[in-house]
Design a protein around this motif. Structure first.
Motif, PDB file in Angstrom:
ATOM      1  N   ASN A  41      25.944  33.831  50.259  1.00 40.35           N
ATOM      2  CA  ASN A  41      27.285  33.963  50.828  1.00 40.35           C
ATOM      3  C   ASN A  41      28.086  34.981  50.018  1.00 40.35           C
ATOM      4  O   ASN A  41      27.980  35.010  48.784  1.00 40.35           O
ATOM      5  CB  ASN A  41      27.999  32.611  50.832  1.00 40.35           C
ATOM      6  N   PRO A  42      28.871  35.830  50.677  1.00 39.82           N
ATOM      7  CA  PRO A  42      29.556  36.921  49.982  1.00 39.82           C
ATOM      8  C   PRO A  42      30.306  36.471  48.733  1.00 39.82           C
ATOM      9  O   PRO A  42      31.098  35.533  48.767  1.00 39.82           O
ATOM     10  CB  PRO A  42      30.506  37.470  51.047  1.00 39.82           C
ATOM     11  N   PHE A  43      29.986  37.151  47.626  1.00 34.91           N
ATOM     12  CA  PHE A  43      30.655  36.958  46.335  1.00 34.91           C
ATOM     13  C   PHE A  43      30.463  35.565  45.742  1.00 34.91           C
ATOM     14  O   PHE A  43      31.180  35.195  44.811  1.00 34.91           O
ATOM     15  CB  PHE A  43      32.158  37.275  46.447  1.00 34.91           C
ATOM     16  N   ASN A  44      29.493  34.811  46.244  1.00 34.29           N
ATOM     17  CA  ASN A  44      29.301  33.442  45.749  1.00 34.29           C
ATOM     18  C   ASN A  44      28.355  33.469  44.548  1.00 34.29           C
ATOM     19  O   ASN A  44      27.137  33.374  44.679  1.00 34.29           O
ATOM     20  CB  ASN A  44      28.745  32.549  46.857  1.00 34.29           C
ATOM     21  N   ILE A  45      28.939  33.576  43.382  1.00 30.95           N
ATOM     22  CA  ILE A  45      28.173  33.700  42.144  1.00 30.95           C
ATOM     23  C   ILE A  45      27.377  32.432  41.864  1.00 30.95           C
ATOM     24  O   ILE A  45      26.222  32.485  41.438  1.00 30.95           O
ATOM     25  CB  ILE A  45      29.138  34.012  40.980  1.00 30.95           C
ATOM     26  N   THR A  46      27.978  31.284  42.106  1.00 31.78           N
ATOM     27  CA  THR A  46      27.299  30.011  41.835  1.00 31.78           C
ATOM     28  C   THR A  46      26.040  29.870  42.692  1.00 31.78           C
ATOM     29  O   THR A  46      24.981  29.470  42.199  1.00 31.78           O
ATOM     30  CB  THR A  46      28.251  28.836  42.115  1.00 31.78           C
ATOM     31  N   GLU A  47      26.151  30.188  43.960  1.00 29.63           N
ATOM     32  CA  GLU A  47      25.011  30.092  44.866  1.00 29.63           C
ATOM     33  C   GLU A  47      23.899  31.046  44.437  1.00 29.63           C
ATOM     34  O   GLU A  47      22.721  30.670  44.392  1.00 29.63           O
ATOM     35  CB  GLU A  47      25.462  30.411  46.290  1.00 29.63           C
ATOM     36  N   ILE A  69      25.639  40.980  43.384  1.00 22.85           N
ATOM     37  CA  ILE A  69      26.692  40.045  43.790  1.00 22.85           C
ATOM     38  C   ILE A  69      27.956  40.404  43.022  1.00 22.85           C
ATOM     39  O   ILE A  69      27.950  40.404  41.793  1.00 22.85           O
ATOM     40  CB  ILE A  69      26.321  38.574  43.478  1.00 22.85           C
ATOM     41  N   ASP A  70      29.042  40.695  43.722  1.00 23.63           N
ATOM     42  CA  ASP A  70      30.311  41.030  43.061  1.00 23.63           C
ATOM     43  C   ASP A  70      30.094  42.104  41.996  1.00 23.63           C
ATOM     44  O   ASP A  70      30.484  41.950  40.849  1.00 23.63           O
ATOM     45  CB  ASP A  70      30.921  39.764  42.436  1.00 23.63           C
ATOM     46  N   SER A  71      29.493  43.211  42.403  1.00 18.33           N
ATOM     47  CA  SER A  71      29.028  44.195  41.422  1.00 18.33           C
ATOM     48  C   SER A  71      29.909  45.425  41.286  1.00 18.33           C
ATOM     49  O   SER A  71      29.580  46.343  40.531  1.00 18.33           O
ATOM     50  CB  SER A  71      27.602  44.640  41.788  1.00 18.33           C
ATOM     51  N   GLU A  72      31.030  45.473  41.994  1.00 14.89           N
ATOM     52  CA  GLU A  72      31.887  46.652  41.870  1.00 14.89           C
ATOM     53  C   GLU A  72      32.459  46.744  40.461  1.00 14.89           C
ATOM     54  O   GLU A  72      33.001  45.775  39.917  1.00 14.89           O
ATOM     55  CB  GLU A  72      33.025  46.603  42.890  1.00 14.89           C
ATOM     56  N   PHE A  89      17.429  41.403  33.485  1.00 14.00           N
ATOM     57  CA  PHE A  89      18.399  41.203  34.558  1.00 14.00           C
ATOM     58  C   PHE A  89      19.416  42.340  34.502  1.00 14.00           C
ATOM     59  O   PHE A  89      19.927  42.668  33.429  1.00 14.00           O
ATOM     60  CB  PHE A  89      19.110  39.866  34.405  1.00 14.00           C
ATOM     61  N   VAL A  90      19.707  42.901  35.663  1.00  9.41           N
ATOM     62  CA  VAL A  90      20.691  43.973  35.771  1.00  9.41           C
ATOM     63  C   VAL A  90      21.752  43.499  36.762  1.00  9.41           C
ATOM     64  O   VAL A  90      21.442  43.223  37.925  1.00  9.41           O
ATOM     65  CB  VAL A  90      20.048  45.289  36.256  1.00  9.41           C
ATOM     66  N   CYS A  91      23.001  43.404  36.309  1.00 10.75           N
ATOM     67  CA  CYS A  91      24.030  42.777  37.142  1.00 10.75           C
ATOM     68  C   CYS A  91      25.406  43.083  36.586  1.00 10.75           C
ATOM     69  O   CYS A  91      25.550  43.803  35.592  1.00 10.75           O
ATOM     70  CB  CYS A  91      23.814  41.266  37.176  1.00 10.75           C
ATOM     71  N   ALA A  92      26.404  42.529  37.216  1.00 14.61           N
ATOM     72  CA  ALA A  92      27.766  42.594  36.695  1.00 14.61           C
ATOM     73  C   ALA A  92      27.990  41.462  35.705  1.00 14.61           C
ATOM     74  O   ALA A  92      27.394  40.381  35.824  1.00 14.61           O
ATOM     75  CB  ALA A  92      28.778  42.511  37.840  1.00 14.61           C
ATOM     76  N   ASN A  93      28.857  41.719  34.745  1.00 12.29           N
ATOM     77  CA  ASN A  93      29.193  40.696  33.749  1.00 12.29           C
ATOM     78  C   ASN A  93      30.320  39.825  34.312  1.00 12.29           C
ATOM     79  O   ASN A  93      31.434  39.794  33.787  1.00 12.29           O
ATOM     80  CB  ASN A  93      29.618  41.355  32.440  1.00 12.29           C
ATOM     81  N   ASN A  94      29.997  39.118  35.381  1.00  8.04           N
ATOM     82  CA  ASN A  94      30.999  38.327  36.105  1.00  8.04           C
ATOM     83  C   ASN A  94      30.821  36.826  35.921  1.00  8.04           C
ATOM     84  O   ASN A  94      31.420  36.032  36.638  1.00  8.04           O
ATOM     85  CB  ASN A  94      30.958  38.680  37.602  1.00  8.04           C
ATOM     86  N   GLY A  95      29.967  36.440  34.984  1.00  9.11           N
ATOM     87  CA  GLY A  95      29.715  35.024  34.729  1.00  9.11           C
ATOM     88  C   GLY A  95      28.392  34.530  35.262  1.00  9.11           C
ATOM     89  O   GLY A  95      27.937  33.441  34.883  1.00  9.11           O
ATOM     90  N   ILE A  96      27.732  35.316  36.108  1.00  8.47           N
ATOM     91  CA  ILE A  96      26.496  34.826  36.722  1.00  8.47           C
ATOM     92  C   ILE A  96      25.405  34.595  35.688  1.00  8.47           C
ATOM     93  O   ILE A  96      24.642  33.636  35.788  1.00  8.47           O
ATOM     94  CB  ILE A  96      26.011  35.782  37.839  1.00  8.47           C
ATOM     95  N   MET A  97      25.337  35.444  34.654  1.00 13.68           N
ATOM     96  CA  MET A  97      24.288  35.254  33.651  1.00 13.68           C
ATOM     97  C   MET A  97      24.522  34.009  32.805  1.00 13.68           C
ATOM     98  O   MET A  97      23.574  33.417  32.305  1.00 13.68           O
ATOM     99  CB  MET A  97      24.165  36.487  32.755  1.00 13.68           C
TER     100      MET A  97
END
Length: 276
Positions: A41-47, A69-72, A89-97
């Motif tokens: 689901n869009p921008f759903n980091i938890t999912e 996910i939420d990578s801007e 892992f390559v991603c945004a530092n938005n809490g997902i890691m």
């Protein structure tokens, strides 16, 4: 042959997934690309974290996981590359890691700093692909970023345990393809708090006093088939990822309904376990 996995909220309609795969193949001919999911689901980091957390260890060490996910890129949402349990892992530092690595300490974290060499408003395509291909060629993380020692943490989706260990309050973190409802209450938390006591699980107006190991364990196969309570059977179990799940036996969200629709449960709704 290196493996690059993709997990995004891009869906299947648009060109985004195809463009990312094409860019990877343009960089590396000898590569395997595996789609974990593009239906987050869009921008759903938890999912997304739940999906990746339960998939990445099935891949060989050295695999590279792109998370779109939420990578801007913005001042509060930097890009990182992380080595964790032998995976990258390559991603945004938005809490997902912090969710993926909740019980594992990352071996290395870098904040990606190659953006000044690229003009982009599609970082998964233009930045994450470059980083993933660099790692796949055997490149080090230090070349594409500066070492940092902390990742952004999300803490608002952990179960709450009351002071006398008589209650766990959890939340829905994922609804699967069958409409089954997955909570953030793990088998370990349940055992550590419950200590073998009787319990009652409450989800809106529904109660459960038994937790099964398999979906079919809820069916009494000693009863003749036409007399069984089978269709629409409500059950609780620990799923293959060891999270507490509420389900309907052989549910179908498109026809007969599912745990999510029939129980009226959605993302972040509350599930309570009381021990006695």
């Amino acid at each position: 042959m290196a493996i690059i996995t993709l997990t995004t909220d891009f869906g299947e309609k648009d060109h985004f997934v195809g463009a990312v795969k094409g860019a990877i193949y343009s960089e590396l001919n000898d590569i395997r690309i595996v789609d974990i999911s593009h239906s987050v689901n869009p921008f759903n980091i938890t999912e997304a974290a739940y999906i990746i957390q339960n998939a990445f260890n099935s891949f060989p060490k050295g695999s590279i996981h792109i998370i779109g996910i939420d990578s801007e890129l913005n001042p509060e949402n930097k890009h990182i590359a992380v080595k964790l349990d032998g995976h990258f892992f390559v991603c945004a530092n938005n809490g997902i890691m912090s969710l993926i690595a909740s019980e594992i300490v990352p071996e290395k974290i870098v904040e990606i700093n190659i953006h000044d060499r690229l003009e982009t408003n599609f970082p998964v395509l233009d930045v994450f692909v470059q980083v993933a291909c660099h790692i796949a060629r055997g490149g080090t993380l230090e070349v594409i970023g500066k070492t940092i020692h902390e990742i952004k943490h999300l803490t608002d989706i952990k179960p709450v345990i009351n002071t006398d260990d008589s209650q766990i309050i959890g939340n829905v973190i994922y609804i699967d393809n069958y409409g089954n409802v997955v909570t953030n209450i793990t088998r370990k938390i349940f055992k550590d708090v419950g200590k073998g006591r009787n319990f009652e699980i409450s989800a809106r107006n529904y109660k459960f006093k038994t937790i099964h190991e398999r979906y079919s364990d809820s069916i009494n196969f000693n009863v003749e088939r036409h007399k069984r309570e089978e269709d629409g059977k409500k059950l609780a179990l620990f799923n293959s990822a060891n999270f507490l799940e509420l389900a309907i036996y052989k549910s179908n969200p498109q026809t007969v309904g599912s745990a999510s629709s029939l129980f009226g449960l959605q993302f972040r709704d509350t599930i309570t376990i009381n021990f006695s």
